[in-house]
Design a protein around this motif. Sequence first.
Motif, PDB file in Angstrom:
ATOM      1  N   GLN A 101       0.729  -1.221  -0.164  1.00 31.88           N
ATOM      2  CA  GLN A 101      -0.053  -0.058   0.212  1.00 31.88           C
ATOM      3  C   GLN A 101       1.093   1.214   0.216  1.00 31.88           C
ATOM      4  O   GLN A 101       0.972   1.986   0.937  1.00 31.88           O
ATOM      5  CB  GLN A 101      -0.882  -0.100   1.276  1.00 31.88           C
ATOM      6  N   PRO A 103       2.107   4.813  -0.310  1.00 33.13           N
ATOM      7  CA  PRO A 103       1.658   6.132   0.057  1.00 33.13           C
ATOM      8  C   PRO A 103       2.109   7.004  -1.015  1.00 33.13           C
ATOM      9  O   PRO A 103       3.216   6.865  -1.488  1.00 33.13           O
ATOM     10  CB  PRO A 103       1.861   6.471   1.313  1.00 33.13           C
ATOM     11  N   SER A 193       2.687   1.933   5.869  1.00 32.41           N
ATOM     12  CA  SER A 193       2.135   2.876   4.673  1.00 32.41           C
ATOM     13  C   SER A 193       1.136   4.023   5.389  1.00 32.41           C
ATOM     14  O   SER A 193       0.649   4.616   4.508  1.00 32.41           O
ATOM     15  CB  SER A 193       1.132   1.786   4.156  1.00 32.41           C
ATOM     16  N   ASP A 194       0.968   3.777   6.756  1.00 34.29           N
ATOM     17  CA  ASP A 194      -0.091   4.913   7.256  1.00 34.29           C
ATOM     18  C   ASP A 194       0.600   6.089   8.238  1.00 34.29           C
ATOM     19  O   ASP A 194      -0.079   6.513   8.940  1.00 34.29           O
ATOM     20  CB  ASP A 194      -1.155   4.020   7.686  1.00 34.29           C
ATOM     21  N   PRO A 197       4.669  11.478   6.227  1.00 30.15           N
ATOM     22  CA  PRO A 197       5.693  11.149   5.179  1.00 30.15           C
ATOM     23  C   PRO A 197       7.174  11.185   5.676  1.00 30.15           C
ATOM     24  O   PRO A 197       7.990  10.317   5.076  1.00 30.15           O
ATOM     25  CB  PRO A 197       5.613  12.232   4.199  1.00 30.15           C
ATOM     26  N   THR A 200       7.987   7.677   7.290  1.00 28.39           N
ATOM     27  CA  THR A 200       8.174   6.600   6.241  1.00 28.39           C
ATOM     28  C   THR A 200       9.496   7.001   5.480  1.00 28.39           C
ATOM     29  O   THR A 200      10.266   5.860   5.050  1.00 28.39           O
ATOM     30  CB  THR A 200       7.181   6.871   5.225  1.00 28.39           C
ATOM     31  N   GLY A 444       2.175  14.797   9.175  1.00 32.73           N
ATOM     32  CA  GLY A 444       1.138  14.087   8.427  1.00 32.73           C
ATOM     33  C   GLY A 444       0.075  14.683   8.584  1.00 32.73           C
ATOM     34  O   GLY A 444      -0.242  15.729   7.708  1.00 32.73           O
TER      35      GLY A 444
END
Length: 467
Positions: A101, A103, A193-194, A197, A200, A444
């Motif tokens: 998933q 992003p 994935s959640d 940014p 991640t 985020g």
Amino acid sequence: MRPLRALCTLLSLGLPLGLLTGCMAPPLETSATPTRAAQQALPDLPPMKLFAASGAPDSLPISNADLARDFLDLSFQLESGRSLPVFTRFEGQIRVGLAGQVPPGMARDLDAVIARLRREAGIDIIRLPSGYEGNLNINAVPGEEIRKELPAAACFVVPGITRLSQYRQARRQDRTDWTRLKTRSKLAIFVPSDAAPQETRDCLHEELAQALGPLNDLYRLPDSTFNDDNIHSILTRYDMLILRMTYAPELRSGMSRAEVQARLPDLLDRLNPGGRNVAPRHLGATPQAWMNEVARALGPGISPANRVRGARQAVALAQSYGWTDHRLAFSYYMLGRLSQSQDPRAAHRYLLQAHQLYSRDRGTRLHAAHTAVQLAAFALAGGDPEKALALLSGRAQVAREYQNAMLLANIEMLRAEALEQTGQPQEARRVRLDSLGWARYGFGPDWAVRARLQEIAALNPARGKSL
């Protein structure tokens, strides 16, 4: 493995609201009424800001003696303390697959770090088109799925598998045991994935570094992602040099520690010629007793009182070892952050001691930017916006150089509040607006950005907040 930000990255200013002692000093509530300028910024947020695809700032010169010692300690031991019998790396081209998933923006950040690995570390690495499986596969999965496997991890890397569904069986069969590897042929990285940014992206940098190179972390390294303090969010120049050493033609998978050690002098003369004339720092090894207290202060499932006791003991041990380096500063920083709700005045003293230690060395100017933010928050809460502005002067540029949007957003939000309190509303509005674009990358979701903005606005003593 990158520890959960909420447990182990105090300096990132990324703690969820209300966890541990909160995100800013002194402890804050998010229900306070923000300033008029802050209220104007709340309804609509500007587009997310992004850093240019560039390398990290130059590192301080390092002696070849220190570099050789670091490389051996990083490459022949796991974070758990277990020894690795042989040196391992990928042999041949590294082909990176990206699945799950994914992003928005993650592929861009991955391409940026891969380009740096090629350019700065000389590694033969490429990203495969979507849908193709490589010998190094990155999987974007919900953070909850990662925590089901490793409760304290934000992300992790593991050998012998491609997908997270294979992890438990492979672990039972010892296929994920790094000590059994003779070379690296198939690895998987799992990132959330959640998450925001920046979280991640930080995971991509740290887990790629360990997938490709050393598997250990050393608290004695001030300028590296190979350090469990998680100060650095992107790979540093030091890290790239370590990875360039890892893939030097003088080395190969299967070598013993003695064989690698024998090749390092000539290898380092070639890769770091200036290091021949740099005096070694000779920082001592980090005792397990101190690391145990850090784990007690920051680890999962620890009561607030026990966290403080762990931080106090870490300070006491650091002093007993005669340390004056970043490890003593980190000990004070932990104690300052964890003491805020019980004893804000003492917390301020501890944070000031950490800041003074970090400020003595140019190699820890990023660390000093973090502590400056904490002290600026105290200054604002104490009704001294001029002091806050002085503490924050020049810190935004450091955050930009190290590509830390979360830190940059906090600096700019605090500056905006201080500017408003000193009668500069137009400049405050401009700085606050700039901060919001970085906050969208660092924090985020919009609610997190707005909550942080209100939290900083609540530092104004005119609204009843004081130390």
